[in-house]
Design a protein around this motif. Sequence first.
Motif, mmCIF file in Angstrom:
data_model
loop_
_atom_site.group_PDB
_atom_site.id
_atom_site.type_symbol
_atom_site.label_atom_id
_atom_site.label_comp_id
_atom_site.label_asym_id
_atom_site.label_seq_id
_atom_site.Cartn_x
_atom_site.Cartn_y
_atom_site.Cartn_z
ATOM 1 N N PRO A 42 -44.520 -37.027 8.043
ATOM 2 C CA PRO A 42 -46.114 -36.644 8.516
ATOM 3 C C PRO A 42 -46.965 -36.947 7.612
ATOM 4 C CG PRO A 42 -44.190 -34.689 8.778
ATOM 5 C CD PRO A 42 -43.450 -35.746 7.945
ATOM 6 N N LYS A 43 -46.822 -36.694 6.209
ATOM 7 C CA LYS A 43 -47.730 -36.913 5.103
ATOM 8 C C LYS A 43 -48.123 -38.252 5.156
ATOM 9 C CE LYS A 43 -46.240 -33.204 1.944
ATOM 10 N NZ LYS A 43 -45.565 -32.799 0.822
ATOM 11 N N LEU A 44 -47.179 -39.246 5.253
ATOM 12 C CA LEU A 44 -47.437 -40.525 5.393
ATOM 13 C C LEU A 44 -48.455 -40.756 6.690
ATOM 14 C CD1 LEU A 44 -47.308 -43.622 4.257
ATOM 15 C CD2 LEU A 44 -45.219 -43.782 5.473
ATOM 16 N N MET A 45 -47.989 -40.300 7.831
ATOM 17 C CA MET A 45 -48.756 -40.505 9.072
ATOM 18 C C MET A 45 -50.207 -40.059 8.790
ATOM 19 S SD MET A 45 -47.462 -42.259 11.239
ATOM 20 C CE MET A 45 -48.501 -41.716 12.695
ATOM 21 N N ARG A 46 -50.319 -38.777 8.086
ATOM 22 C CA ARG A 46 -51.803 -38.356 8.059
ATOM 23 C C ARG A 46 -52.624 -39.347 7.299
ATOM 24 N NH1 ARG A 46 -53.178 -33.140 9.154
ATOM 25 N NH2 ARG A 46 -55.304 -32.640 8.149
ATOM 26 N N VAL A 47 -52.107 -39.826 6.345
ATOM 27 C CA VAL A 47 -52.755 -40.775 5.502
ATOM 28 C C VAL A 47 -53.185 -42.194 6.235
ATOM 29 C CG1 VAL A 47 -52.525 -42.366 3.554
ATOM 30 C CG2 VAL A 47 -51.905 -39.976 3.292
ATOM 31 N N LEU A 48 -52.020 -42.498 7.020
ATOM 32 C CA LEU A 48 -52.208 -43.630 7.818
ATOM 33 C C LEU A 48 -53.465 -43.348 8.951
ATOM 34 C CD1 LEU A 48 -48.597 -45.064 7.955
ATOM 35 C CD2 LEU A 48 -50.510 -46.045 6.698
ATOM 36 N N THR A 49 -53.233 -42.214 9.578
ATOM 37 C CA THR A 49 -54.387 -42.277 10.694
ATOM 38 C C THR A 49 -55.668 -41.817 10.310
ATOM 39 O OG1 THR A 49 -53.189 -39.996 10.941
ATOM 40 C CG2 THR A 49 -52.405 -41.763 12.365
ATOM 41 N N GLY A 50 -55.817 -41.294 9.043
ATOM 42 C CA GLY A 50 -57.005 -40.934 8.586
ATOM 43 C C GLY A 50 -57.872 -39.962 9.567
ATOM 44 N N GLU A 51 -58.857 -40.317 9.821
ATOM 45 C CA GLU A 51 -59.801 -39.258 11.024
ATOM 46 C C GLU A 51 -59.439 -39.439 12.108
ATOM 47 O OE1 GLU A 51 -63.801 -40.988 11.721
ATOM 48 O OE2 GLU A 51 -63.133 -42.909 10.443
ATOM 49 N N TYR A 52 -58.374 -40.226 12.461
ATOM 50 C CA TYR A 52 -57.854 -40.166 13.887
ATOM 51 C C TYR A 52 -56.530 -39.240 13.995
ATOM 52 C CZ TYR A 52 -61.080 -43.892 14.625
ATOM 53 O OH TYR A 52 -62.097 -44.690 14.910
ATOM 54 N N ALA A 53 -56.272 -38.368 12.869
ATOM 55 C CA ALA A 53 -55.129 -37.759 12.868
ATOM 56 C C ALA A 53 -54.967 -36.799 14.204
ATOM 57 C CB ALA A 53 -55.280 -36.912 11.633
ATOM 58 N N THR A 54 -56.094 -36.245 14.573
ATOM 59 C CA THR A 54 -55.766 -35.158 15.724
ATOM 60 C C THR A 54 -55.661 -36.013 17.095
ATOM 61 O OG1 THR A 54 -58.208 -35.435 16.215
ATOM 62 C CG2 THR A 54 -57.418 -33.409 14.815
ATOM 63 N N PHE A 55 -55.904 -37.282 17.212
ATOM 64 C CA PHE A 55 -55.777 -37.971 18.054
ATOM 65 C C PHE A 55 -54.152 -38.654 18.324
ATOM 66 C CE2 PHE A 55 -55.597 -42.394 20.059
ATOM 67 C CZ PHE A 55 -55.931 -42.153 21.329
ATOM 68 N N ALA A 56 -53.816 -39.076 16.992
ATOM 69 C CA ALA A 56 -52.339 -39.281 16.881
ATOM 70 C C ALA A 56 -51.654 -38.119 17.280
ATOM 71 C CB ALA A 56 -51.993 -39.706 15.351
ATOM 72 N N ALA A 57 -52.164 -36.978 16.848
ATOM 73 C CA ALA A 57 -51.120 -35.480 17.052
ATOM 74 C C ALA A 57 -50.874 -35.509 18.644
ATOM 75 C CB ALA A 57 -51.865 -34.413 16.668
ATOM 76 N N ASP A 58 -52.179 -35.800 19.204
ATOM 77 C CA ASP A 58 -52.025 -35.574 20.905
ATOM 78 C C ASP A 58 -50.995 -36.619 21.310
ATOM 79 O OD1 ASP A 58 -53.935 -33.796 20.982
ATOM 80 O OD2 ASP A 58 -55.354 -35.204 21.395
ATOM 81 N N ILE A 59 -51.104 -37.769 20.821
ATOM 82 C CA ILE A 59 -50.061 -38.861 21.074
ATOM 83 C C ILE A 59 -48.500 -38.482 21.133
ATOM 84 C CG2 ILE A 59 -49.136 -41.243 20.924
ATOM 85 C CD1 ILE A 59 -51.982 -41.815 20.430
ATOM 86 N N TYR A 60 -48.116 -38.000 19.725
ATOM 87 C CA TYR A 60 -46.996 -37.533 19.334
ATOM 88 C C TYR A 60 -46.457 -36.306 20.212
ATOM 89 C CZ TYR A 60 -45.987 -40.386 15.378
ATOM 90 O OH TYR A 60 -45.678 -41.583 14.963
ATOM 91 N N TRP A 61 -47.476 -35.391 20.508
ATOM 92 C CA TRP A 61 -47.187 -34.129 21.363
ATOM 93 C C TRP A 61 -46.674 -34.649 22.666
ATOM 94 C CZ3 TRP A 61 -45.003 -30.334 22.683
ATOM 95 C CH2 TRP A 61 -45.528 -29.424 23.729
ATOM 96 N N THR A 62 -47.561 -35.710 23.314
ATOM 97 C CA THR A 62 -47.437 -36.379 24.520
ATOM 98 C C THR A 62 -45.911 -37.063 24.598
ATOM 99 O OG1 THR A 62 -49.644 -36.597 24.789
ATOM 100 C CG2 THR A 62 -48.179 -37.880 26.292
ATOM 101 N N ARG A 63 -45.705 -37.606 23.382
ATOM 102 C CA ARG A 63 -44.252 -38.291 23.473
ATOM 103 C C ARG A 63 -43.263 -37.109 23.424
ATOM 104 N NH1 ARG A 63 -42.302 -42.416 18.743
ATOM 105 N NH2 ARG A 63 -40.213 -42.673 19.568
ATOM 106 N N ALA A 64 -43.532 -36.166 22.629
ATOM 107 C CA ALA A 64 -42.396 -34.965 22.423
ATOM 108 C C ALA A 64 -42.155 -34.477 24.013
ATOM 109 C CB ALA A 64 -42.768 -33.898 21.631
ATOM 110 N N VAL A 65 -43.215 -34.284 24.559
ATOM 111 C CA VAL A 65 -43.035 -34.117 26.139
ATOM 112 C C VAL A 65 -42.184 -34.721 26.887
ATOM 113 C CG1 VAL A 65 -44.026 -33.263 28.250
ATOM 114 C CG2 VAL A 65 -45.199 -32.372 25.922
ATOM 115 N N GLN A 66 -42.646 -36.108 26.865
ATOM 116 C CA GLN A 66 -42.087 -36.803 27.600
ATOM 117 C C GLN A 66 -40.371 -37.216 27.182
ATOM 118 O OE1 GLN A 66 -44.515 -40.295 26.924
ATOM 119 N NE2 GLN A 66 -45.479 -40.219 29.026
#
Lengths: 63, 310
Positions: B48-72
């Motif tokens: 998660p820490k690496l992903m946070r660095v990689l996604t930067g200011e788009y972290a919340t958007f990436a979180a949405d994607i991961y949540w959608t993926r978790a639901v699917q």
Amino acid sequence: MQKFFKVISYVLPNFGNYDVMGAAAHGRGVAGTLILHNTLYALLYCAIVLSAAAVIFSRKDLK
Amino acid sequence: MNAGKAPAWVLLLLLPVGFAGVWRLQRKINTARDAMHQEQDEVLLRSPKLMRVLTGEYATFAADIYWTRAVQYYGNKRLGQDTDLQSLWPLLDLATTLDPHLLPVYRFGATFLSEPEPRGAGRPDLAIQLLERGIQANPEYWRLNQDLGNVYYLELQDYLKAGEAYLEGSRKAGSAPWMKVMAARFLEKGDSRETAVMLWSEVYESTTDEALKENARINLQLLRADEDIEHLNEMSEQFAERAGRPPHSMHELAQAAKIGGEPADPLGYPYTIGPDGKRKFQRRVRCSNRKPFIGGRYKVYRSTTQSSVI
């Protein structure tokens, strides 16, 4: 009810078979067997429907 | 043009044979597609820490994607009746690290994790970890305390922890009044009687709902009876130690313990001693219950000596 819809899903054409969007999005290849089976599925389904239509229409008086 | 008519039996033969072939092919296609989905289950970046660095200011958007993926992921596993939910926690971990304020992840993710197989991952420990993280990041959101209490109650049957979670949530601004009621119920069940009495008293004094007030009153009476029985049990054991036998009657016990009169439950009905004289107190001394049972317990009423409290 679940069984009924399962039977229906086999009788009606299942276009979901051709959806490989997930694999494409992840940059993964589509398995050769899947392509082969999907092709056979399409050919077989078309053959059934066309043959059934031919039999039905051959028995109708369309003049 | 003289086209011959095809016989009807051709159709009767064609359809079953054709659809049998379709059915077999569909099964093979399903197997191939399931294999493809299993490959997609992999979570390539699990840090998660690496992903946070990689996604930067788009972290919340990436979180949405991961949540959608978790639901699917969870939904597909449920549909396929597959109980292997190994990638669920990494997906939820990523989503909540990237956006600690994404509340549905905590609430629904905890359910996915805590439910026993085949409905969920059967990991209430991870569900608790997720919810505690959510509470830390969203201290004002009392629903997470409720969810935490539910995990303790439903999956672990830990009433004390469930009560504590509800109690913490009930102290937050805007929390539902029944949070306190639930906390009291769980703490009462988890043998934290003192806290339960305090909470039920608070509910009794603060609520304007007559049904809730009556419920609080009955529960206070039950707690009082529990306390009485515990004391009587101690006295009975002391009597047995001295006399070498259990007391035959409450009258005998009362005389030996030098208490004025026979003790009665909060309704005024005297307690009685069972005939077996065994060590389990509830069998020997029980509340005289001419009233119907409530929730598997005897119904008792509050004694007049305690009436000032309520």
